[in-house]
Design a protein around this motif. Structure first.
Motif, PDB file in Angstrom:
ATOM      1  N   SER A 132       0.859  -1.172   0.076  1.00 43.37           N
ATOM      2  CA  SER A 132       0.137   0.168  -0.003  1.00 43.37           C
ATOM      3  C   SER A 132       1.039   1.017   0.129  1.00 43.37           C
ATOM      4  O   SER A 132       0.671   2.119  -0.823  1.00 43.37           O
ATOM      5  N   PHE A 133       2.011   1.154   0.873  1.00 43.14           N
ATOM      6  CA  PHE A 133       2.868   2.271   0.928  1.00 43.14           C
ATOM      7  C   PHE A 133       3.634   2.413  -0.673  1.00 43.14           C
ATOM      8  O   PHE A 133       3.620   3.648  -1.155  1.00 43.14           O
ATOM      9  N   MET A 134       3.971   1.470  -0.971  1.00 43.23           N
ATOM     10  CA  MET A 134       4.751   1.740  -2.565  1.00 43.23           C
ATOM     11  C   MET A 134       3.541   2.162  -3.301  1.00 43.23           C
ATOM     12  O   MET A 134       3.860   2.997  -4.218  1.00 43.23           O
ATOM     13  N   TRP A 135       2.159   1.748  -3.377  1.00 45.74           N
ATOM     14  CA  TRP A 135       1.148   2.289  -4.369  1.00 45.74           C
ATOM     15  C   TRP A 135       0.925   3.765  -3.998  1.00 45.74           C
ATOM     16  O   TRP A 135       1.218   4.496  -5.140  1.00 45.74           O
ATOM     17  N   THR A 136       1.140   4.081  -2.909  1.00 50.33           N
ATOM     18  CA  THR A 136       1.052   5.277  -2.483  1.00 50.33           C
ATOM     19  C   THR A 136       2.116   6.208  -3.127  1.00 50.33           C
ATOM     20  O   THR A 136       2.003   7.385  -3.691  1.00 50.33           O
ATOM     21  N   VAL A 190       0.593   2.842   6.907  1.00 49.98           N
ATOM     22  CA  VAL A 190       0.839   3.712   5.881  1.00 49.98           C
ATOM     23  C   VAL A 190       0.851   5.212   6.282  1.00 49.98           C
ATOM     24  O   VAL A 190       1.626   5.693   5.537  1.00 49.98           O
ATOM     25  N   PHE A 191      -0.192   5.381   7.041  1.00 40.80           N
ATOM     26  CA  PHE A 191      -0.290   6.955   7.550  1.00 40.80           C
ATOM     27  C   PHE A 191       0.950   7.446   8.125  1.00 40.80           C
ATOM     28  O   PHE A 191       1.310   8.576   7.847  1.00 40.80           O
ATOM     29  N   LEU A 192       1.368   6.693   9.094  1.00 34.47           N
ATOM     30  CA  LEU A 192       2.595   6.925   9.930  1.00 34.47           C
ATOM     31  C   LEU A 192       3.701   6.876   8.889  1.00 34.47           C
ATOM     32  O   LEU A 192       4.555   8.075   9.047  1.00 34.47           O
TER      33      LEU A 192
END
Lengths: 325, 221
Positions: free
Chosen positions: A64-68, A264-266
């Motif tokens: 998810s982080f990578m997609w963001t 992911v937010f952090l």
């Protein structure tokens, strides 16, 4: 014989029939109660559940982080006001005066917003300043570099740029007209690689989530072996026995995804300050985007789907093996 | 109508041991019978064939109008719901109350909870354990656990009641009570088959008795 079975019916010791409507409502009731009890079971062993959830959350958070990040870079590339240039390399025999004259003529061209002449002397100076081969120049009797005119087109669409490049390249003084789109193409290529890489990582981690949920449930299944056997003995179908495990998979996926969105937010908050500074350096109004509503929905949907699927796959085979004997 | 019919049934286990050989008998609907023999004579195997916990190696087993050999795997659960079984080792769940143990077959069959609660209390009342409904079965004596198992076997009013050594852990007085209970169910039309090696009890009951010896039915068939 017939009389006997009549007696049986009258005395009421016959099989109880559950009506169609009752069956539906009891099916719904069972789903609800199973959903709640499986959640309670997860909460009853907080430490073990937290460990599993943490692993799931990390496996879900990384892609998810990578997609963001990919999404952000795409936004950044799209928002970048690129000024494509066309470099006109003039023939050697074109005199400096003619080059100067030509650059002035080009300024009147309606399709151009800027023109810069790099004459041969300036080209030599730049070359000497920036290239490690500068001392090679001294081996030549005369300046080997051509004069270059850089032009900035007004219309940035690829078609217009290519048309302009075509038009300028046939001018008699021009040896070669080079459209300078390379870095944009390169950025696009980098993005493609990054996107592909993210797909691969996502696929692998999705598989990891399936295995984690599957393995967790296999252990739960083993610990509830007696219960499964007894329920099967008193007439439970495979679907009935399987249901609580599917709900456990569902809850693990849901809680894992929620935890992942927090991670992911952090992570995004942690890189926000340096990214903002970078954007400032480029005078860009770019600002970092988080998961967003769509990203969050996708993450949760994928988490739930993987949790359920992991449970489905792992219980299917093992439940068949657990039979009363 | 025959409730249970065995025709030339044989069961050979994978290791080559013959548990049942050429067993033929018919138990009529509404009948009550005993199944006896030494341990290892094939009593449990015979009950397992009726429950579809095992499949016969040869011959046919009929329960009601259903031939079990042709019953597909996914139908087994529905077949078992028509039968009540009292297990030798009780098969109770110690993670829930007596009430919930007895309610299990009704939950599985999808009874309305209020209706189910009424039936569970009626069944517990019959075995004299109504006051224990909230307790965990692990706190009960072996005899009481056996009676919880009986309540669970009869709570859904099955047409066929099977019992595997239901008096194995009980003193003579309790055994007598349990037998009276089975007779009561039989009187309202339930077909009852009880596997037991308690010969004195069987003699007192004066019912049809199937005797197994070395996997063969030697008497009562």
């Amino acid at each position: 014989m017939a009389e006997k079975s009549n007696t049986v019916a009258r005395r009421g010791a016959q099989v109880h029939r559950v009506s169609q409507r009752n069956r539906l409502s009891s099916w719904l009731r069972h789903h609800l109660s199973v959903a709640l009890t499986s959640l309670q079971r997860i909460l009853r062993t907080p430490l073990a559940s937290f460990m599993t959830l943490a692993v799931l959350a990390i496996a879900l958070a990384l892609p998810s982080f990578m997609w963001t990040v990919v999404h952000n870079v795409q936004q950044f590339a799209a928002g970048w006001d690129t000024h494509p240039r066309i470099s006109l390399y003039l023939h050697q025999q074109v005199s400096d005066e003619r080059a100067e004259q030509m650059s002035l003529e080009l300024m009147l061209h309606p399709g151009l917003s800027g023109v810069e002449l790099i004459d041969r002397d300036k080209g030599l100076q730049d070359f000497a300043r920036y290239s490690e081969f500068a001392n090679l120049i001294s081996l030549f009797e005369r300046n080997p570099l051509p004069a270059v005119i850089l032009v900035l087109p007004t219309d940035h669409t690829l078609l217009a740029l290519q048309g302009l490049q075509q038009e300028l390249s046939v001018l008699p003084e021009v040896q070669e007209a080079q459209l300078d789109l390379e870095w944009l193409q390169r950025l696009g290529a980098y993005l493609n690689v990054l996107e592909r890489f993210t797909w691969v990582v996502s696929g692998l981690l999705a598989l990891a989530v399936l295995l984690i949920v599957g393995n967790t449930l296999r252990m739960t299944l083993e610990s509830r072996r007696d219960e499964i056997i007894v329920t099967k003995l008193v007439g439970a179908t495979d679907a009935w026995v399987r249901r609580p495990f599917l709900y456990t998979g569902f809850w693990l996926g849901l809680c894992g995804a929620i935890l992942a969105s927090v991670l992911v937010f952090l992570a995004m908050e942690m890189i926000r300050a340096p990214v903002d500074r970078l954007a400032q350096l480029y005078m860009s109004s770019f600002s970092l985007q988080g998961l967003g509503a769509q990203g969050l929905t996708t993450l949760i949907a994928i988490g739930v789907a993987l949790g359920w699927l992991g449970a489905f796959v792992s219980t299917g085979r093992h439940l068949r093996e657990i039979e009363p004997s | 109508m025959a409730e249970i019919r065995f025709t030339n049934v044989g069961k050979r286990y994978a290791e080559g041991h013959d548990a049942l050989i050429g067993v033929d008998f018919t138990l009529e609907s509404g009948e009550m019978a005993f199944l006896t023999g030494h341990s290892g004579a094939g009593k449990s195997t015979l009950l397992k064939l009726i429950m579809l916990m095992e499949r016969p190696s040869r011959g046919q087993v009929w329960v009601g109008d259903q031939e079990l050999n042709v019953l597909p795997r996914h139908q087994i659960a529905w077949h078992r719901r028509r039968i009540g079984v009292v297990f030798q080792n009780h098969q109770l769940l110690f993670d829930r109350s007596v009430f919930d143990n007895v309610a299990l077959p009704l939950q599985i069959a999808g009874y309305d909870p209020q209706d189910a609660a009424r039936r569970v209390r009626a069944a517990l009342d019959k075995v004299g354990l109504l006051m224990r409904e909230k307790q965990n079965p692990i706190t009960l004596s072996s005899g009481e656990q056996q009676r919880v198992g009986i309540a669970r076997a009869i709570v859904h009013k099955p047409k066929l009641l099977l019992a595997d050594e239901p008096t194995g852990n009980l003193d003579p007085q309790l055994s007598e009570d349990v037998m009276r209970l089975f007779e009561q169910f039989n009187r309202i039309g339930t077909t009852v088959l009880i596997a037991s090696h308690d010969l004195s009890l069987i003699n007192r009951m004066q019912r049809r008795t199937l005797v197994l010896r070395g996997g063969r039915l030697v008497s009562g068939g």
